[in-house]
Design a protein around this motif. Structure first.
Motif, PDB file in Angstrom:
ATOM      1  N   GLN A 101      -6.581   5.194   3.293  1.00 39.63           N
ATOM      2  CA  GLN A 101      -5.494   4.444   3.503  1.00 39.63           C
ATOM      3  C   GLN A 101      -5.682   3.564   4.844  1.00 39.63           C
ATOM      4  O   GLN A 101      -5.499   2.406   4.658  1.00 39.63           O
ATOM      5  CB  GLN A 101      -4.270   5.035   3.619  1.00 39.63           C
ATOM      6  CG  GLN A 101      -2.985   4.333   3.586  1.00 39.63           C
ATOM      7  CD  GLN A 101      -1.750   5.142   3.455  1.00 39.63           C
ATOM      8  OE1 GLN A 101      -1.401   5.951   4.513  1.00 39.63           O
ATOM      9  NE2 GLN A 101      -0.835   4.675   2.458  1.00 39.63           N
ATOM     10  N   LEU A 136       3.959  -0.708   3.708  1.00 39.71           N
ATOM     11  CA  LEU A 136       3.187   0.398   3.859  1.00 39.71           C
ATOM     12  C   LEU A 136       3.857   1.794   3.760  1.00 39.71           C
ATOM     13  O   LEU A 136       4.947   1.643   4.553  1.00 39.71           O
ATOM     14  CB  LEU A 136       2.257   0.362   5.152  1.00 39.71           C
ATOM     15  CG  LEU A 136       1.674   1.495   5.513  1.00 39.71           C
ATOM     16  CD1 LEU A 136       0.314   2.038   4.360  1.00 39.71           C
ATOM     17  CD2 LEU A 136       0.989   1.612   7.104  1.00 39.71           C
ATOM     18  N   ILE A 174       0.885  -1.197   0.106  1.00 41.00           N
ATOM     19  CA  ILE A 174      -0.004  -0.047   0.234  1.00 41.00           C
ATOM     20  C   ILE A 174       0.812   1.383   0.133  1.00 41.00           C
ATOM     21  O   ILE A 174       1.616   1.628   1.078  1.00 41.00           O
ATOM     22  CB  ILE A 174      -1.026  -0.004   1.341  1.00 41.00           C
ATOM     23  CG1 ILE A 174      -1.759  -1.052   1.166  1.00 41.00           C
ATOM     24  CG2 ILE A 174      -1.834   1.373   1.111  1.00 41.00           C
ATOM     25  CD1 ILE A 174      -2.523  -1.155   2.213  1.00 41.00           C
ATOM     26  N   LEU A 219      -7.697   0.582   3.905  1.00 38.49           N
ATOM     27  CA  LEU A 219      -7.203  -0.395   3.237  1.00 38.49           C
ATOM     28  C   LEU A 219      -6.210  -1.257   4.114  1.00 38.49           C
ATOM     29  O   LEU A 219      -6.429  -2.644   3.942  1.00 38.49           O
ATOM     30  CB  LEU A 219      -6.350   0.366   2.201  1.00 38.49           C
ATOM     31  CG  LEU A 219      -6.907   0.486   0.845  1.00 38.49           C
ATOM     32  CD1 LEU A 219      -5.836   1.438  -0.048  1.00 38.49           C
ATOM     33  CD2 LEU A 219      -7.363  -0.500   0.193  1.00 38.49           C
ATOM     34  N   ASN A 240      -2.662  -1.716  -3.620  1.00 37.42           N
ATOM     35  CA  ASN A 240      -3.625  -0.835  -4.084  1.00 37.42           C
ATOM     36  C   ASN A 240      -3.527   0.266  -2.875  1.00 37.42           C
ATOM     37  O   ASN A 240      -2.280   0.267  -2.051  1.00 37.42           O
ATOM     38  CB  ASN A 240      -4.933  -1.504  -3.326  1.00 37.42           C
ATOM     39  CG  ASN A 240      -6.248  -0.880  -3.592  1.00 37.42           C
ATOM     40  OD1 ASN A 240      -6.374   0.162  -4.413  1.00 37.42           O
ATOM     41  ND2 ASN A 240      -7.414  -1.555  -3.403  1.00 37.42           N
ATOM     42  N   ALA A 241      -3.989   1.611  -3.290  1.00 39.74           N
ATOM     43  CA  ALA A 241      -3.652   2.689  -2.447  1.00 39.74           C
ATOM     44  C   ALA A 241      -5.022   3.653  -2.862  1.00 39.74           C
ATOM     45  O   ALA A 241      -5.392   3.622  -3.805  1.00 39.74           O
ATOM     46  CB  ALA A 241      -2.433   3.209  -2.910  1.00 39.74           C
TER      47      ALA A 241
END
Length: 316
Positions: free
Chosen positions: A72, A89, A31, A75, A61-62
């Motif tokens: 964020q 991250l 992320i 997620l 994904n982000a």
């Protein structure tokens, strides 16, 4: 009897499905701060290259905006609930991401924070691979000192305290100027945000207030874009040298409208983070903290092998 048999068959099929899912390659969630930026696409390439070599998969994904901190966080929470093999991250905001990262670690998910650190000590399943922001600041000072021949004025824009490491860049930049280029004066320092139009407005104000300004250091990707837009609008790309940070804007390097950019090596961060998670899953020792030096990118070295790899244009 027929219904009981059907239930037993359904249960067996479900068990086979679960076993099949679990027997697939481990998936590491990556992320970044946001998608679609030249800064983070190399991280994706580096993570994919390492995962492919190790028989693992990447979920990438982000949020679509750097200021979407809640997006964020959501997620990360999703990653925790779905029990991924690891988490990589790049936090949008240091304080806000502390709680979900703590939760990921408590659930046994190996976590590597990249780019800039959180106010959490590395321990247990938490490691850091960060860009060396002090080196970035010194690098920017050396470049501006060289192109201004040790004399002139510079403005610093984009000082966003929500991005860990930015203050380190600024501090190292000013200290290096004072030590090595005392003839260069910092005319203005401006706070920044995640908003490019705001950064453009700030830069325009700085340019109007300092008509003899010689250079600008933009210490974030958004500030770099905003500064370039302002210089273009005011037709000053040839008179005011722009040194940017975080490689989200490269085309002006080719045209000469921007002098240089201090590029984070997110490709190497993504690659090493996947390798560290693989080691963690094997029960092997894992480094807990590592700094990765940035790279000065100019028109002259833009097509070199090292720079192309840092920009994610070479994946091996």
């Amino acid at each position: 009897m027929a219904m009981a048999c059907a239930r037993r068959i359904s249960a067996a099929l479900f068990l086979l499905l679960v076993i099949g899912c679990r027997s697939g390659p481990p998936v590491i969630a990556v992320i970044p701060r946001t998608t679609g930026m030249s800064l983070w696409e190399p991280e994706h390439a580096g993570a994919e290259a390492a995962a492919s070599a190790l028989g693992m998969k990447i979920y990438w994904n982000a949020p679509t905006r750097e200021d979407d901190v809640q997006g964020q966080i959501a997620l990360v929470e999703k990653i925790i609930d779905e029990k991924y093999a690891g988490l990589i991250l790049a936090p949008d905001q240091s304080l806000a991401l502390m709680t979900p990262v703590r939760r990921a670690i408590s659930r046994g998910i190996p976590t590597v924070v990249i780019g800039s650190a959180l106010p959490l000590e590395p321990s247990g399943r938490l490691s850091y691979i960060v860009s060396d922001d002090e080196v970035a600041g010194r690098m920017a000072a050396s470049r501006i000192g060289t192109i201004l021949h040790g004399q002139g004025t510079v403005a610093i824009i984009g000082i966003n305290p929500d991005i860990a490491g930015v203050l380190d860049r600024v501090g190292a930049f000013e200290a290096t100027l004072a030590e090595q280029f005392p003839g260069i004066h910092v005319a203005e320092k401006r706070l920044g945000s995640f908003n490019v139009p705001y950064e453009q407005q700030i830069t325009e104000e700085v340019l109007v207030a300092n008509p003899n300004l010689n250079a600008i250091l933009a210490v974030t990707a958004d500030a770099t874009r905003g500064a370039y837009s302002a210089l273009s609008e005011l037709h000053q790309t040839n008179t005011v040298k722009l040194v940017g940070c975080d490689q989200d804007l490269l085309a002006p390097l080719v045209t000469g409208e921007m002098d240089s950019v201090i590029a984070e090596n997110t490709y190497e961060m993504g690659r090493r983070a996947v390798e560290w998670i693989a080691l963690e899953r094997q029960g092997k020792p894992v480094p807990r903290f590592q700094k990765i030096a940035p790279h000065l990118v100019t028109k002259d070295n833009l097509n070199s092998t090292d720079v192309r790899r840092i920009l994610g244009l070479i994946t091996q």
